[in-house]
Enzyme design. Structure first.
Site, mmCIF file in Angstrom:
data_model
loop_
_atom_site.group_PDB
_atom_site.id
_atom_site.type_symbol
_atom_site.label_atom_id
_atom_site.label_comp_id
_atom_site.label_asym_id
_atom_site.label_seq_id
_atom_site.Cartn_x
_atom_site.Cartn_y
_atom_site.Cartn_z
ATOM 1 N N CYS A 1 11.842 61.698 80.853
ATOM 2 C CA CYS A 1 11.653 61.148 82.196
ATOM 3 C C CYS A 1 12.661 60.027 82.414
ATOM 4 O O CYS A 1 12.924 59.225 81.529
ATOM 5 C CB CYS A 1 10.256 60.563 82.369
ATOM 6 S SG CYS A 1 9.042 61.728 82.940
ATOM 7 N N ILE A 2 13.200 60.006 83.609
ATOM 8 C CA ILE A 2 14.180 58.966 83.956
ATOM 9 C C ILE A 2 13.456 57.804 84.593
ATOM 10 O O ILE A 2 12.559 57.941 85.341
ATOM 11 C CB ILE A 2 15.260 59.533 84.901
ATOM 12 C CG1 ILE A 2 15.998 60.641 84.186
ATOM 13 C CG2 ILE A 2 16.202 58.453 85.334
ATOM 14 C CD1 ILE A 2 16.976 61.405 85.052
#
Length: 104
Positions: A103-104
């Protein structure tokens, strides 16, 4: 390590605001976390949040969106409705578990 006060309780968080101590989480803290990102929790949210917490304990890491959908039985489309735009990140944040890998 940074802390934040949520629902009148001081909790440990990382630089992005994700809780770092699993045992500091409770339903009131979850509601406060949800409110921080503009989500009002409903009965439909709780099974997903409880799944994330249980799966994290069992697997040792935060489940990705595909696993949440496949194992919990909640369709991906519904996850996007409950946790708009970035559901994996938002579910994890509210559930008090680390941000999923990738996940960014």
């Amino acid at each position: 390590m940074p802390t934040a006060t949520l629902a009148g309780v001081e909790v440990h968080v990382d630089d992005e605001g994700f809780m770092t101590d699993y045992d500091e989480w409770n339903d009131e803290v979850a509601a406060a976390l949800a409110a921080n990102i503009g989500i009002e929790l409903t009965d439909a949210h709780w099974p997903v949040l409880r799944f994330l917490r249980d799966d994290f304990l069992a697997q040792g890491e935060t489940p990705m969106l595909r696993r949440v959908s496949a194992v919990s039985g909640v369709p991906t489309k519904q996850l996007f409705q409950l946790f708009p735009k970035k559901p994996a990140k938002k579910m994890s944040y509210i559930a008090g578990v680390p941000k999923p890998h990738g996940c960014i």
